[in-house]
Every structure is written in C-alpha cells, then in structure tokens.
Scaffold this active site. Structure first.
Site, PDB file in Angstrom:
ATOM      1  N   ASP A 146      41.839  10.002  13.687  1.00 13.96           N
ATOM      2  CA  ASP A 146      42.789  10.745  14.206  1.00 13.96           C
ATOM      3  C   ASP A 146      44.953   9.887  14.204  1.00 13.96           C
ATOM      4  O   ASP A 146      44.211   8.721  14.597  1.00 13.96           O
ATOM      5  CB  ASP A 146      42.666  10.754  16.092  1.00 13.96           C
ATOM      6  CG  ASP A 146      41.257  11.219  16.180  1.00 13.96           C
ATOM      7  OD1 ASP A 146      40.294  11.162  15.351  1.00 13.96           O
ATOM      8  OD2 ASP A 146      41.228  12.163  17.667  1.00 13.96           O
TER       9      ASP A 146
ATOM     10  N   LYS B  86      45.632  18.056  16.919  1.00 10.77           N
ATOM     11  CA  LYS B  86      45.019  16.651  18.103  1.00 10.77           C
ATOM     12  C   LYS B  86      46.589  17.105  19.307  1.00 10.77           C
ATOM     13  O   LYS B  86      47.500  16.789  18.392  1.00 10.77           O
ATOM     14  CB  LYS B  86      44.912  15.915  18.194  1.00 10.77           C
ATOM     15  CG  LYS B  86      44.010  14.872  19.809  1.00 10.77           C
ATOM     16  CD  LYS B  86      43.592  13.630  19.024  1.00 10.77           C
ATOM     17  CE  LYS B  86      43.789  13.134  19.847  1.00 10.77           C
ATOM     18  NZ  LYS B  86      43.009  11.262  20.138  1.00 10.77           N
TER      19      LYS B  86
ATOM     20  N   LYS C  65      41.893  19.589  18.752  1.00  4.53           N
ATOM     21  CA  LYS C  65      41.183  18.593  19.658  1.00  4.53           C
ATOM     22  C   LYS C  65      42.168  18.290  21.224  1.00  4.53           C
ATOM     23  O   LYS C  65      43.869  18.099  20.336  1.00  4.53           O
ATOM     24  CB  LYS C  65      40.886  17.453  18.937  1.00  4.53           C
ATOM     25  CG  LYS C  65      40.587  16.453  20.017  1.00  4.53           C
ATOM     26  CD  LYS C  65      40.038  14.685  19.353  1.00  4.53           C
ATOM     27  CE  LYS C  65      39.810  13.860  20.388  1.00  4.53           C
ATOM     28  NZ  LYS C  65      39.684  12.371  19.623  1.00  4.53           N
TER      29      LYS C  65
END
Length: 224
Positions: free
Chosen positions: A94, A158, A187
């Site tokens: 991430d 995300k 996400k």
C-alpha cells in the site's frame, strides 16, 4: 453479508509506530481466527508476520506500506522500501502517492512514482494499492489521482492512510469506483469501525476494507 463473507474483505491493520512484536502476533492470530484476507503491518514487521503466518500454515496475506504516511519520499526510496518488503515476504504493498507533486500538477512524476513501485511488485507477483489520501484532495485531484494510478498499472486505489485529517467516506469510495471502473480494486480505509460502516463502503464500490477494528466488524455481522 455474513461474518465469513465480510471477513474476506478485511485487511486487519496495525500500523501504530509503537506496535510491539506481541501486538503483531495478536494481529496475525485474529486474522487466522476470523478469516481476514490480510494483515497490514509496517515494513519492519513484515518478516515477523510472514514467518508466523507461514508457520501456522495460514491462508492470510501480508500487506505493508510504502512511503508511509506522507508519500513525500523520492521514488528511489519508495522502490528500495518496496523491494525490501517484498524480500521479507509482503504479498501486497500500500503505497502513498506523492501528494505535493499531484497538487503541483506534475502528473508525469506522480505516474512514474507509482509505476516504478508497480514494476518491482508485479515482477514478484505482488499487488500494489495506491493511497491517494482523499482528505487533502479536491474532487478534481481525486479523479486525477485515480486516473494516474490506473495508467501506472496499480491494482487498487485506496482512500486514506488513517494518519491524515480524515478517513474513508462513502462519497469518495463511490467516486473512486466510478473513475477506475470495474476491473480495478478500491480499498476503503480510515475510520471504519462497525459492520454497518463496512457494508456501506462495500455497497459504494469498495472490495477491500482496511481497519484495525476487523474483529468488531465481523462480530457485528450476522452469522448467516
């Protein structure tokens, strides 16, 4: 959505700077017990989590964070950090977008920054989620960030680090899903603490939830 189903959406997360070895083991045990998709830990803890989960023969992925939480390190540093996390056993990365460069409209830099991390991850069969940190962006910047992440070959966008001034909102998740289309992951992370909140995010288009409250979310879900 029952307990078992919602658990598969969850990256059970502990990114606290003071997380101890014991805390990470607890995180992994929760992931095994509740059937979470992944644990998300700081790079220093990847090897510990991976070794422990492997020892337990667990079907739980290990995610880590790159350029976290500010996104303001040079691309070379992000790439080095990514390589090391992958060597230690990370399945997913991430990474935080370069927010300042995005605001400067230096789109080539932002796209390349993502693409370089994507390249090393994909070479090792790992996925990349690009954190755009929505709380700092205008609507236009959110759209552009998602477009650049998609063009750079990332697997997910995300919402948030959880360390900014705000977390995931239903509106942002809906917008991000609209921009990236059905073939890319979204996400939602930051401030998601209940089953109802998680469900709202999923209904808005999220197919992964980042949270430190995974246990509470699953326990709030119906059994069947």
């Amino acid at each position: 959505m029952n307990k078992r189903e919602i658990a598969r959406y969850i990256d059970q997360t502990n990114l606290k700077p003071y997380a101890t070895k014991e805390d990470i083991i607890k995180l992994c045990d929760e992931a095994i017990e509740y059937g979470f998709y992944a644990v998300c830990v700081n790079p220093y803890r990847v090897k510990l989590a991976k070794d422990y989960l492997r020892e337990k023969n667990a079907d739980v992925k290990v995610a880590s964070v790159i350029g976290f939480p500010l996104g303001a390190t040079p691309t070379e540093v992000k790439v080095f950090e990514a390589k090391r996390a992958l060597e230690d056993g990370a399945d997913e990365l991430d990474m935080v977008i370069n927010i300042g460069a995005l605001k400067d409209k230096d789109y080539e830099y932002v796209k390349n920054d993502i693409a370089e991390v994507v390249k090393v991850a994909h070479e090792r069969g790992a996925k990349v989620k690009v954190i755009i940190e929505t709380c700092y962006l205008t609507e236009e910047e959110k759209v552009k960030a998602c477009e650049l992440a998609k063009e750079a070959g990332a697997d997910f966008v995300k919402t948030s680090t959880g360390f900014g001034t705000g977390g995931a909102t239903v509106e942002d998740v809906r917008l991000m899903r609209k921009v990236v289309g059905p073939e890319m992951g979204v996400k939602a992370a930051g401030g998601i603490r209940t089953y109802e909140q998680a469900l709202e995010m999923i209904e808005a288009g999220a197919n992964r939830i980042g949270t430190s409250s995974g246990v509470k979310i699953v326990e709030g879900a119906p059994d069947e």
